[in-house]
Design an enzyme around this catalytic site. Sequence first.
Site, PDB file in Angstrom:
ATOM      1  N   ASP A 122       5.300   0.402  11.825  1.00  0.00           N
ATOM      2  CA  ASP A 122       4.030  -0.157  11.342  1.00  0.00           C
ATOM      3  C   ASP A 122       3.817  -1.616  11.755  1.00  0.00           C
ATOM      4  O   ASP A 122       2.765  -2.187  11.458  1.00  0.00           O
ATOM      5  CB  ASP A 122       3.941  -0.038   9.814  1.00  0.00           C
ATOM      6  N   ARG A 129       2.637  14.537  12.938  1.00  0.00           N
ATOM      7  CA  ARG A 129       2.930  14.307  11.520  1.00  0.00           C
ATOM      8  C   ARG A 129       2.855  15.553  10.642  1.00  0.00           C
ATOM      9  O   ARG A 129       2.045  15.636   9.721  1.00  0.00           O
ATOM     10  CB  ARG A 129       2.017  13.214  10.951  1.00  0.00           C
ATOM     11  N   CYS A 151      -4.027   8.816   9.782  1.00  0.00           N
ATOM     12  CA  CYS A 151      -4.123   8.130  11.072  1.00  0.00           C
ATOM     13  C   CYS A 151      -3.768   9.065  12.224  1.00  0.00           C
ATOM     14  O   CYS A 151      -2.842   9.868  12.116  1.00  0.00           O
ATOM     15  CB  CYS A 151      -3.136   6.960  11.111  1.00  0.00           C
ATOM     16  N   LYS A 169       0.828  -1.217   0.000  1.00  0.00           N
ATOM     17  CA  LYS A 169       0.000   0.000   0.000  1.00  0.00           C
ATOM     18  C   LYS A 169       0.855   1.257   0.000  1.00  0.00           C
ATOM     19  O   LYS A 169       0.641   2.176  -0.783  1.00  0.00           O
ATOM     20  CB  LYS A 169      -0.909   0.018   1.240  1.00  0.00           C
ATOM     21  N   ASN A 170       1.844   1.291   0.899  1.00  0.00           N
ATOM     22  CA  ASN A 170       2.615   2.517   1.066  1.00  0.00           C
ATOM     23  C   ASN A 170       3.444   2.849  -0.164  1.00  0.00           C
ATOM     24  O   ASN A 170       3.783   4.008  -0.387  1.00  0.00           O
ATOM     25  CB  ASN A 170       3.517   2.432   2.301  1.00  0.00           C
ATOM     26  N   ARG A 217      -8.497   0.061   5.106  1.00  0.00           N
ATOM     27  CA  ARG A 217      -7.579   0.997   4.452  1.00  0.00           C
ATOM     28  C   ARG A 217      -6.298   0.297   4.019  1.00  0.00           C
ATOM     29  O   ARG A 217      -5.646   0.731   3.076  1.00  0.00           O
ATOM     30  CB  ARG A 217      -7.219   2.141   5.413  1.00  0.00           C
TER      31      ARG A 217
HETATM   32  C1  UD1 Z   1       5.220   6.565   6.170  1.00  0.00           C
HETATM   33  C2  UD1 Z   1       4.206   5.451   6.073  1.00  0.00           C
HETATM   34  C3  UD1 Z   1       3.740   5.046   7.469  1.00  0.00           C
HETATM   35  C4  UD1 Z   1       4.928   4.714   8.355  1.00  0.00           C
HETATM   36  C5  UD1 Z   1       5.953   5.841   8.332  1.00  0.00           C
HETATM   37  C6  UD1 Z   1       7.232   5.512   9.074  1.00  0.00           C
HETATM   38  C7  UD1 Z   1       3.065   5.869   3.984  1.00  0.00           C
HETATM   39  C8  UD1 Z   1       1.794   6.211   3.297  1.00  0.00           C
HETATM   40  N1  UD1 Z   1       3.048   5.889   5.314  1.00  0.00           N
HETATM   41  O1  UD1 Z   1       4.565   7.693   6.751  1.00  0.00           O
HETATM   42  O2  UD1 Z   1       2.863   3.930   7.346  1.00  0.00           O
HETATM   43  O3  UD1 Z   1       4.479   4.528   9.686  1.00  0.00           O
HETATM   44  O4  UD1 Z   1       6.314   6.148   6.976  1.00  0.00           O
HETATM   45  O5  UD1 Z   1       7.792   4.358   8.577  1.00  0.00           O
HETATM   46  O6  UD1 Z   1       4.053   5.541   3.354  1.00  0.00           O
HETATM   47  N2  UD1 Z   1       7.902  14.318  10.132  1.00  0.00           N
HETATM   48  C9  UD1 Z   1       8.057  15.652  10.370  1.00  0.00           C
HETATM   49  N3  UD1 Z   1       8.011  16.516   9.315  1.00  0.00           N
HETATM   50  C10 UD1 Z   1       7.808  16.096   8.039  1.00  0.00           C
HETATM   51  C11 UD1 Z   1       7.662  14.721   7.797  1.00  0.00           C
HETATM   52  C12 UD1 Z   1       7.710  13.846   8.871  1.00  0.00           C
HETATM   53  O7  UD1 Z   1       8.245  16.077  11.520  1.00  0.00           O
HETATM   54  O8  UD1 Z   1       7.763  16.932   7.129  1.00  0.00           O
HETATM   55  C13 UD1 Z   1       7.982  13.343  11.262  1.00  0.00           C
HETATM   56  C14 UD1 Z   1       6.719  12.556  11.484  1.00  0.00           C
HETATM   57  O9  UD1 Z   1       5.819  13.262  12.288  1.00  0.00           O
HETATM   58  C15 UD1 Z   1       7.248  11.311  12.156  1.00  0.00           C
HETATM   59  C16 UD1 Z   1       8.602  11.105  11.492  1.00  0.00           C
HETATM   60  O10 UD1 Z   1       8.925  12.354  10.910  1.00  0.00           O
HETATM   61  O11 UD1 Z   1       7.435  11.518  13.529  1.00  0.00           O
HETATM   62  C17 UD1 Z   1       8.647  10.036  10.423  1.00  0.00           C
HETATM   63  O12 UD1 Z   1       7.588  10.220   9.537  1.00  0.00           O
HETATM   64  P1  UD1 Z   1       7.654   9.800   8.010  1.00  0.00           P
HETATM   65  O13 UD1 Z   1       8.774   8.861   7.807  1.00  0.00           O
HETATM   66  O14 UD1 Z   1       7.617  11.041   7.191  1.00  0.00           O
HETATM   67  O15 UD1 Z   1       6.292   9.012   7.855  1.00  0.00           O
HETATM   68  P2  UD1 Z   1       5.234   9.103   6.697  1.00  0.00           P
HETATM   69  O16 UD1 Z   1       5.931   9.260   5.381  1.00  0.00           O
HETATM   70  O17 UD1 Z   1       4.173  10.080   7.050  1.00  0.00           O
END
Ligand code: UD1
Length: 422
Positions: free
Chosen positions: A308, A123, A118, A22-23, A400
């Site tokens: 995850d 985030r 979620c 999915k991701n 989802r």
């Molecule tokens: C993706 C995955 C999610 C998984 C996560 C971590 C998808 C659709 N989702 O989410 O299932 O749990 O990776 O493996 O692929 N952060 C910031 N600023 C930003 C971006 C991120 O502070 O601009 C923080 C987030 O709040 C979090 C951390 O960085 O604490 C890691 O998040 P990130 O790796 O970006 O996760 P996602 O891409 O949202």
Amino acid sequence: MDRIAITGGAPLAGAIPIYGAKNSALKLQAAALLSAEPLVLENMPDLADTRFMAQLLASLGVEVAWIKEARTLRLHAADIASTIAPYDLVRKMRATFNVLGPLLARAGHATVSLPGGCAIGARPVDLHLKAFEAMGADIHIEQGYVKAAALRGLRGAEIEFPFVSVGATEHAMLAAVLAKGDTILRNVAREPEIADLADCLNAMGARIEGAGEEEIRIRGVTSLTGAKHAVVADRIETGTYAIAAAAATGDVLLEGANIEHIAALAKLLRASGVSIEAEAKGVRVKRPNGRLAPVDFDTEPFPGFPTDLQAQMMALLCMADGRSRIRETIFENRFMHAPELARLGAQIAVQGNEAIVTGVDRLVGAPVMATDLRASVSLVIAGLAAEGETLVNRVYHLDRGFERLEAKLGACGARIERQKEE
Ligand code: UD1
């Protein structure tokens, strides 16, 4: 709202096909916006999230065709009809935000609502936006919308992320492929989904090197072509069913799974007494009788233990013979499954980002509430191991991210059914 009823105690035996991730699929779908020619995605998971992303793409002018029997999605963005992604289509799922970069790169401007998704922590998307600014985009936030413009096109940049973000790494890649000049991304995520995205973009004519390593180098091109790409196997689905087989004392073949993508989990499962090995057709998981040993782990970016799979692993450890310590380092609010697991008799003490799980010798089924995608499947896993009936409410979270969950587990002997509510 549907719910899932599980009568625990049945061992699992058989084979479970692992579908596309999915991701990864969600970001590959966004990549279709980058080219005027069709992108054909094979091994597509048919999920609420991927359907939702397709709907958003359709609203931007992309021609969308699902070929269900072939598990294929054809996306054709001959023209971009709109560069606005409205709140109603972005709030439900964070990954929809990933249309911003491709729209900006192809059309020179985009207006995209700030994302939802979620409820597992704040985030923010600051890293995404800083990357686009570094590539020369003007970014403003107005009334909950990100307004981005790069009317003379994006230009390559050197970007060092302050910490590892999967989404920001992918989003920067999705924009840099059409930027003028070279982009270097440092301190990037190395998840298998990153390499999958790079493979797809390269098949479309992009020039990306280093995906899966610490530094990604991208030479911008003026346009991308169509391509055909098969989505990588879902390592979270793989890990989830591996843990389910361990919880239900099973012997299950996870067809199409790649053990290298779940190496951190495999190490922990072995330490707790579960056998997990690669075979020609996938990965086999066997759980002997008797209690498992407790294990300690921290969630980390890949190749560390994935956040995850944290909830699922916690469910398994609830019945281990001793005390396990789990530290969640990626998201600040991701133990919402702990009080639900406690309803089945689990003993879990949460303090800040740490959970101490004291194994009990039995769990007893109860009604529980799914709070987010991965948390909901942890309740299903606990239900498989518990005595009596567990009712998991609010299963729209599950839909989802897990396609045909009841059918896949049911085919291996689990007593599980979906109850439709009028
Ligand atoms: C993706 C995955 C999610 C998984 C996560 C971590 C998808 C659709 N989702 O989410 O299932 O749990 O990776 O493996 O692929 N952060 C910031 N600023 C930003 C971006 C991120 O502070 O601009 C923080 C987030 O709040 C979090 C951390 O960085 O604490 C890691 O998040 P990130 O790796 O970006 O996760 P996602 O891409 O949202």
